[in-house]
Design an enzyme around this catalytic site. Sequence first.
Site, short mmCIF file in Angstrom:
data_model
loop_
_atom_site.label_atom_id
_atom_site.label_comp_id
_atom_site.label_asym_id
_atom_site.label_seq_id
_atom_site.Cartn_x
_atom_site.Cartn_y
_atom_site.Cartn_z
N GLY A 121 0.68 -1.10 0.08
CA GLY A 121 0.05 0.23 -0.02
C GLY A 121 0.87 1.41 0.07
O GLY A 121 0.64 2.11 -0.55
N ASN B 23 -7.94 4.35 8.57
CA ASN B 23 -7.12 3.21 9.18
C ASN B 23 -7.29 3.09 10.69
O ASN B 23 -7.10 2.56 11.40
CB ASN B 23 -5.78 2.92 8.69
CG ASN B 23 -4.93 4.03 8.55
OD1 ASN B 23 -5.35 4.87 8.01
ND2 ASN B 23 -3.92 4.24 9.44
N CYS C 9 2.30 2.91 14.76
CA CYS C 9 3.21 4.07 14.50
C CYS C 9 4.73 3.39 14.35
O CYS C 9 5.34 2.62 15.27
CB CYS C 9 3.39 4.72 15.84
SG CYS C 9 4.52 6.06 15.49
N THR D 222 12.05 -7.12 -10.86
CA THR D 222 11.55 -8.53 -11.04
C THR D 222 10.08 -8.65 -9.99
O THR D 222 10.25 -8.42 -8.90
CB THR D 222 12.29 -9.60 -10.69
OG1 THR D 222 13.60 -9.39 -11.63
CG2 THR D 222 11.98 -10.96 -10.83
N SER E 277 -3.57 -3.51 -0.81
CA SER E 277 -2.37 -4.03 -0.22
C SER E 277 -2.79 -5.53 0.13
O SER E 277 -4.38 -5.72 0.64
CB SER E 277 -1.93 -3.20 1.05
OG SER E 277 -0.92 -4.00 1.68
N ALA E 278 -2.03 -6.43 0.15
CA ALA E 278 -2.43 -7.86 0.58
C ALA E 278 -2.63 -8.31 2.07
O ALA E 278 -3.40 -8.89 2.40
CB ALA E 278 -1.59 -8.84 0.01
N HIS E 279 -1.53 -7.53 2.79
CA HIS E 279 -1.56 -8.19 4.09
C HIS E 279 -2.79 -7.66 5.14
O HIS E 279 -2.72 -8.11 6.25
CB HIS E 279 -0.01 -7.89 4.77
CG HIS E 279 0.08 -6.58 5.09
ND1 HIS E 279 0.13 -6.18 6.53
CD2 HIS E 279 0.65 -5.43 4.44
CE1 HIS E 279 0.33 -4.67 6.70
NE2 HIS E 279 0.56 -4.40 5.49
N GLN F 275 -7.95 -0.32 3.57
CA GLN F 275 -8.80 -0.70 4.64
C GLN F 275 -10.17 -1.31 4.17
O GLN F 275 -10.80 -1.89 5.09
CB GLN F 275 -8.88 0.27 5.81
CG GLN F 275 -7.47 0.60 6.47
CD GLN F 275 -7.13 -0.50 7.50
OE1 GLN F 275 -8.09 -1.37 7.78
NE2 GLN F 275 -5.83 -0.71 7.65
C1 LIG Z 1 -1.56 -0.21 5.90
C2 LIG Z 1 -2.17 0.81 5.06
C3 LIG Z 1 -1.21 1.29 4.04
C4 LIG Z 1 0.17 0.83 3.65
O1 LIG Z 1 0.07 -0.38 3.35
P1 LIG Z 1 1.34 -1.41 3.27
O2 LIG Z 1 1.13 -2.50 2.54
O3 LIG Z 1 1.53 -1.85 4.68
O4 LIG Z 1 2.52 -0.50 3.02
C5 LIG Z 1 -2.03 2.51 3.51
N1 LIG Z 1 -3.04 2.89 3.44
C6 LIG Z 1 -3.92 2.36 4.61
C7 LIG Z 1 -5.35 3.14 4.74
C8 LIG Z 1 -3.49 1.36 5.46
O5 LIG Z 1 -4.11 0.91 6.42
#
Ligand SMILES: *Cc1c(COP(=O)(O)O)cnc(C)c1O
Length: 374
Positions: free
Chosen positions: A69, A150, A320, A236, A198-200, A178
Amino acid sequence: MIYLDHAATTPLHPLVEEAMLPFNRDIFGNPSSQHQAGRKARNALDQARDQVAAVLGAKSSEVFFTSGGTESNNLAVKGVARAMKKIDRGHVLTTAIEHPSVLESCAFLEKEGFEISRVLPDREGLIQKEAIVAGLRENTVLVSVMAANNEVGTLQPVALIGAACRERGIPFHVDAVQALGELDLSVARLNVDLLTLSAHKVYGPKGVGALFVRSGTLFQPNNHGGGQEGEKRAGTENVAGIVGLARALVEIQGEKSGEIRSLRDFLLEGLLEIPGCRLHGSREHRLANNVNVGFEGVGGENLFMALDLAGIAVSTGSACSSGAARASHVLLAMGYPSSRAREAIRLTLGRSTKKEELEEVLAKLKELLPRLRR
Ligand SMILES: *Cc1c(COP(=O)(O)O)cnc(C)c1O
């Protein structure tokens, strides 16, 4: 451990882990290689891109994989603004409650000579469409508004804002990180030109994400030195991660948020019965898994540490990265004084959260709070 910090990150979904496994073992080719090993990896990459595109209702050629993200937000904000540099003193309109990866990309552009405005939310943490429209200028080159915050979990009217931008021909970026489990991600419905994934945060692997860029959007890449990802993001590709991202997105889109919402409501109602407990952010326009509260006279940091000692993982707002106890920029923008903002703790539920765990958290809080107040 009771884990109530799903807005910071989530564990891998077993089906995601399974989907990724072959790409950490046998199918290790470089997707840019022409031989069979490379072509196998390329096929997996193409398939993942098609899956992500299908979730977005986009063309596969509009999906670009990144390291997450943060990178997608950096690419979107700087990529579009810099491509429009020919406009004298370009203006970027965003909000004061964005993720730091948007806010600090904007601050960086400001040093390069761009004008930035940061629209304030209302007291409920909501960005009004009218406030965005009022902030638009002749020289606005980009509008960036997150779909869901978030920290306080508030859902923003991105489809309406998108429609207003579309009418005026101004590119619109949405950080949807989110909101992935909750929002219909159709880029046509949302009227977005760029969208961050973002995947995680949705049971996928860490370090992988994507950026949707509508075809025809002027865009300047950041990485140079490779033709990957349609020359928008050289390097890559993280094949296993990308396969995991696609699988996680498909899974989360299929999950219903009703059960998490009722568990969240159980937790929130229990919390609000505790004397001095105050909810931050709109209750109605809110992510199904998010609670952000403060207890009068109790520092969020102290409560965070006491809960951590008791094996309960929460957050003081945002994860943080520096570990410094700062008042949340989101709560400050919502108009809270820093003394109130420092009381905030965020509890975010996940697919494995059990009612018994929430009962335990409520009991623990009732035990801890009188001690912390003293
Ligand atoms: C976690 C988050 C990101 C950043 O994503 P990462 O994959 O951890 O770099 C960006 N925007 C929001 C709203 C998020 O909660």
